[in-house]
Design an enzyme around this catalytic site. Structure first.
Site, PDB file in Angstrom:
ATOM      1  N   PHE A  97       0.824  -1.207   0.000  1.00 19.26           N
ATOM      2  CA  PHE A  97       0.000   0.000   0.000  1.00 19.26           C
ATOM      3  C   PHE A  97       0.868   1.271   0.000  1.00 19.26           C
ATOM      4  O   PHE A  97       0.922   2.006  -1.005  1.00 19.26           O
ATOM      5  CB  PHE A  97      -0.926  -0.103   1.219  1.00 19.26           C
ATOM      6  CG  PHE A  97      -1.634   1.136   1.634  1.00 19.26           C
ATOM      7  CD1 PHE A  97      -2.345   1.900   0.716  1.00 19.26           C
ATOM      8  CD2 PHE A  97      -1.627   1.526   2.971  1.00 19.26           C
ATOM      9  CE1 PHE A  97      -3.022   3.047   1.122  1.00 19.26           C
ATOM     10  CE2 PHE A  97      -2.303   2.661   3.378  1.00 19.26           C
ATOM     11  CZ  PHE A  97      -2.992   3.425   2.462  1.00 19.26           C
ATOM     12  N   ASN A 142       8.229  -9.733  -1.148  1.00 17.13           N
ATOM     13  CA  ASN A 142       7.961 -11.176  -1.255  1.00 17.13           C
ATOM     14  C   ASN A 142       6.502 -11.453  -1.614  1.00 17.13           C
ATOM     15  O   ASN A 142       6.078 -12.600  -1.637  1.00 17.13           O
ATOM     16  CB  ASN A 142       8.352 -11.913   0.040  1.00 17.13           C
ATOM     17  CG  ASN A 142       7.435 -11.568   1.199  1.00 17.13           C
ATOM     18  OD1 ASN A 142       6.547 -10.722   1.080  1.00 17.13           O
ATOM     19  ND2 ASN A 142       7.629 -12.225   2.330  1.00 17.13           N
ATOM     20  N   GLN A 184       5.767  -7.174   8.809  1.00 22.74           N
ATOM     21  CA  GLN A 184       4.533  -7.798   9.269  1.00 22.74           C
ATOM     22  C   GLN A 184       3.761  -6.640   9.889  1.00 22.74           C
ATOM     23  O   GLN A 184       4.229  -6.029  10.844  1.00 22.74           O
ATOM     24  CB  GLN A 184       4.902  -8.888  10.287  1.00 22.74           C
ATOM     25  CG  GLN A 184       3.773  -9.767  10.755  1.00 22.74           C
ATOM     26  CD  GLN A 184       2.617  -9.041  11.380  1.00 22.74           C
ATOM     27  OE1 GLN A 184       1.516  -8.993  10.798  1.00 22.74           O
ATOM     28  NE2 GLN A 184       2.814  -8.461  12.536  1.00 22.74           N
ATOM     29  N   TYR A 209       3.881  -5.910  17.821  1.00 20.67           N
ATOM     30  CA  TYR A 209       4.136  -5.109  16.617  1.00 20.67           C
ATOM     31  C   TYR A 209       4.751  -3.762  17.015  1.00 20.67           C
ATOM     32  O   TYR A 209       5.793  -3.347  16.473  1.00 20.67           O
ATOM     33  CB  TYR A 209       2.823  -4.909  15.844  1.00 20.67           C
ATOM     34  CG  TYR A 209       2.918  -3.892  14.736  1.00 20.67           C
ATOM     35  CD1 TYR A 209       3.526  -4.204  13.527  1.00 20.67           C
ATOM     36  CD2 TYR A 209       2.400  -2.601  14.895  1.00 20.67           C
ATOM     37  CE1 TYR A 209       3.611  -3.264  12.504  1.00 20.67           C
ATOM     38  CE2 TYR A 209       2.482  -1.660  13.890  1.00 20.67           C
ATOM     39  CZ  TYR A 209       3.090  -1.989  12.698  1.00 20.67           C
ATOM     40  OH  TYR A 209       3.177  -1.057  11.695  1.00 20.67           O
TER      41      TYR A 209
HETATM   42  N1  LIG Z   1      -0.818   1.446   6.966  1.00 18.67           N
HETATM   43  C1  LIG Z   1      -0.633   2.102   8.105  1.00 18.67           C
HETATM   44  O1  LIG Z   1      -1.549   2.759   8.637  1.00 18.67           O
HETATM   45  C2  LIG Z   1       0.730   2.096   8.759  1.00 18.67           C
HETATM   46  C3  LIG Z   1       0.891   2.844   9.940  1.00 18.67           C
HETATM   47  C4  LIG Z   1       2.133   2.848  10.557  1.00 18.67           C
HETATM   48  C5  LIG Z   1       3.198   2.152  10.012  1.00 18.67           C
HETATM   49  N2  LIG Z   1       3.007   1.413   8.884  1.00 18.67           N
HETATM   50  C6  LIG Z   1       4.179   0.701   8.343  1.00 18.67           C
HETATM   51  O2  LIG Z   1       4.353   1.054   6.981  1.00 18.67           O
HETATM   52  C7  LIG Z   1       4.942  -0.034   6.253  1.00 18.67           C
HETATM   53  C8  LIG Z   1       4.105  -0.352   5.027  1.00 18.67           C
HETATM   54  O3  LIG Z   1       2.817  -0.762   5.460  1.00 18.67           O
HETATM   55  P1  LIG Z   1       1.564  -0.935   4.478  1.00 18.67           P
HETATM   56  O4  LIG Z   1       0.375  -0.440   5.211  1.00 18.67           O
HETATM   57  O5  LIG Z   1       1.908  -0.411   3.150  1.00 18.67           O
HETATM   58  O6  LIG Z   1       1.454  -2.535   4.453  1.00 18.67           O
HETATM   59  P2  LIG Z   1       1.408  -3.544   3.221  1.00 18.67           P
HETATM   60  O7  LIG Z   1       1.131  -4.901   3.810  1.00 18.67           O
HETATM   61  O8  LIG Z   1       0.512  -3.047   2.146  1.00 18.67           O
HETATM   62  O9  LIG Z   1       2.897  -3.494   2.693  1.00 18.67           O
HETATM   63  C9  LIG Z   1       3.939  -4.278   3.206  1.00 18.67           C
HETATM   64  C10 LIG Z   1       4.676  -4.889   2.013  1.00 18.67           C
HETATM   65  O10 LIG Z   1       5.794  -5.619   2.495  1.00 18.67           O
HETATM   66  C11 LIG Z   1       5.845  -6.878   1.853  1.00 18.67           C
HETATM   67  N3  LIG Z   1       6.491  -7.802   2.786  1.00 18.67           N
HETATM   68  C12 LIG Z   1       6.023  -8.250   3.962  1.00 18.67           C
HETATM   69  N4  LIG Z   1       6.918  -9.076   4.536  1.00 18.67           N
HETATM   70  C13 LIG Z   1       7.982  -9.141   3.698  1.00 18.67           C
HETATM   71  C14 LIG Z   1       9.220  -9.845   3.739  1.00 18.67           C
HETATM   72  N5  LIG Z   1       9.528 -10.650   4.762  1.00 18.67           N
HETATM   73  N6  LIG Z   1      10.084  -9.673   2.711  1.00 18.67           N
HETATM   74  C15 LIG Z   1       9.774  -8.876   1.660  1.00 18.67           C
HETATM   75  N7  LIG Z   1       8.611  -8.197   1.571  1.00 18.67           N
HETATM   76  C16 LIG Z   1       7.726  -8.333   2.574  1.00 18.67           C
HETATM   77  C17 LIG Z   1       4.399  -7.229   1.566  1.00 18.67           C
HETATM   78  O11 LIG Z   1       4.229  -8.171   0.522  1.00 18.67           O
HETATM   79  C18 LIG Z   1       3.810  -5.862   1.216  1.00 18.67           C
HETATM   80  O12 LIG Z   1       3.920  -5.592  -0.160  1.00 18.67           O
HETATM   81  C19 LIG Z   1       5.056  -1.187   7.254  1.00 18.67           C
HETATM   82  O13 LIG Z   1       6.356  -1.198   7.761  1.00 18.67           O
HETATM   83  C20 LIG Z   1       4.058  -0.802   8.338  1.00 18.67           C
HETATM   84  O14 LIG Z   1       4.398  -1.375   9.578  1.00 18.67           O
HETATM   85  C21 LIG Z   1       1.809   1.366   8.236  1.00 18.67           C
END
Ligand SMILES: NC(=O)c1ccc[n+]([C@@H]2O[C@H](COP(=O)([O-])OP(=O)(O)OC[C@H]3O[C@@H](n4cnc5c(N)ncnc54)[C@H](O)[C@@H]3O)[C@@H](O)[C@H]2O)c1
Length: 308
Positions: free
Chosen positions: A11, A32, A75, A140
């Site tokens: 995302f 991945n 994660q 987390y």
């Molecule tokens: N969405 C939110 O509101 C939010 C808030 C705070 C922090 N975050 C952080 O922002 C980052 C992105 O989050 P997001 O909401 O886009 O989530 P998301 O799940 O859409 O994106 C995470 C991506 O990482 C990939 N991934 C997961 N494990 C992996 C691994 N072991 N090796 C390679 N790729 C891997 C997934 O396939 C995915 O494309 C994360 O670190 C999350 O903790 C998100």
């Protein structure tokens, strides 16, 4: 500038890649595809399907010679971390260390790290500033807060420069409904399917919702902010509180249909009010959130409608 975006098929990652391209930099995605989608990656961008825990990571870094890394792969589900702290720790901490080792061994200039408001837990004083004592209420949140400490020591011991960004509740196009901050994507889907929205408690609980494009812009600013702004942690937020009731109302306006709310008992441990100060990021990163909530929700709803 050649930037590796881990989690770039996800995302926030896919929006970050778009912003990187718009600035005329080169983006390479490492993902991945555990929750991300290949179709999220902009046309013409190279995607390497690999796990951040993979032994071949250093070879990749050596071959590619990245200037900077935006590390988003993680994660991201809070409840999953409670049930599977081992897997959460492996991906969010060992994965980070694997990335940092590759960065130091190949001379990467800067790492931008996705941290989270989850590091704060139930903080009493709003808006929450970066100096607030951290009391993560989930594994987390604990891995994010420990990740920040790894970054700090890597900068001190190995000179790996970093900027850690604690995102508030991110929403926008292409958000899944499994990870953090999913209330907008859950409500959007339910509204589209004409189902009622489950609200836990009285709906007066507030969150600090930030549009994903603003977060992607912050990631880019963090890559180029002056050296004095590096090796620090910043909140990335709108510094605005919006209640869950107000969110439902704005989404109903975006969808141009009435919303049916189903009030349920409040959940144990849920935070009532949350808002992060964004003053440090505004002052030091040269960044400002620009998307009004109503407009961002409108885009989110219509993008979901188009995709289904
Ligand atoms: N969405 C939110 O509101 C939010 C808030 C705070 C922090 N975050 C952080 O922002 C980052 C992105 O989050 P997001 O909401 O886009 O989530 P998301 O799940 O859409 O994106 C995470 C991506 O990482 C990939 N991934 C997961 N494990 C992996 C691994 N072991 N090796 C390679 N790729 C891997 C997934 O396939 C995915 O494309 C994360 O670190 C999350 O903790 C998100």
């Amino acid at each position: 500038m050649k930037v590796l975006v881990t989690g770039g098929a996800g995302f926030i990652g896919s929006h970050t890649v778009e912003r990187i391209l718009a600035r005329g930099w080169e983006a390479v995605v490492l993902d991945n595809l555990s929750t991300g989608l290949r179709t999220n990656v902009a046309d013409g961008v190279r995607m390497i399907e690999m796990d951040i825990l993979d032994d071949r990571l250093l070879d990749l870094f050596t071959r590619e010679n990245f200037d900077c890394v935006v590390h988003l792969a993680a994660q991201t589900a809070v409840p999953y971390s409670i049930d599977h702290p081992d897997t959460d720790c492996q991906i969010n901490l060992l994965g980070l260390v694997n990335i940092l080792e590759a960065c130091r061994k190949t001379g990467v200039n800067r790492v931008v790290f996705a941290s989270s408001a989850a590091v704060y837990g139930n903080a009493a004083n709003l808006p929450i500033i970066e100096e607030t004592t951290l009391y993560p209420g989930s594994f987390y949140g604990l891995t994010k807060c420990t990740g920040e400490k790894y970054l700090k020591l890597y900068s001190q011991i190995h000179n790996v420069e970093y900027v850690a960004l604690r995102y508030a509740n991110v929403y926008g196009e292409r958000q899944g409904d499994g990870g953090e901050g999913g209330v907008v994507s859950i409500f959007t889907r339910k509204l589209y399917q004409n189902q009622s929205l489950s609200i836990f408690g009285d709906g007066g609980q507030t969150r600090d919702f930030i549009y994903v494009g603003d977060v992607a812009a912050a990631n880019c600013q963090a890559l180029i902010a002056p050296k004095v702004a590096a090796n620090r942690v910043y909140n990335i937020s709108t510094q605005t509180q919006t209640s869950v009731n107000e969110l439902a109302h704005l989404l109903s306006q975006a969808a141009e249909k009435p919303v049916h709310k189903n009030y349920m008992p409040a959940r144990d441990g849920d935070i009532y009010h949350s808002m992060l100060s964004n003053q440090a990021a505004v002052a030091s990163l040269g960044w400002n959130p620009v998307m009004p909530l109503a407009e961002g929700l409108n885009r989110t709803y219509h993008s979901l409608k188009k995709s289904l």
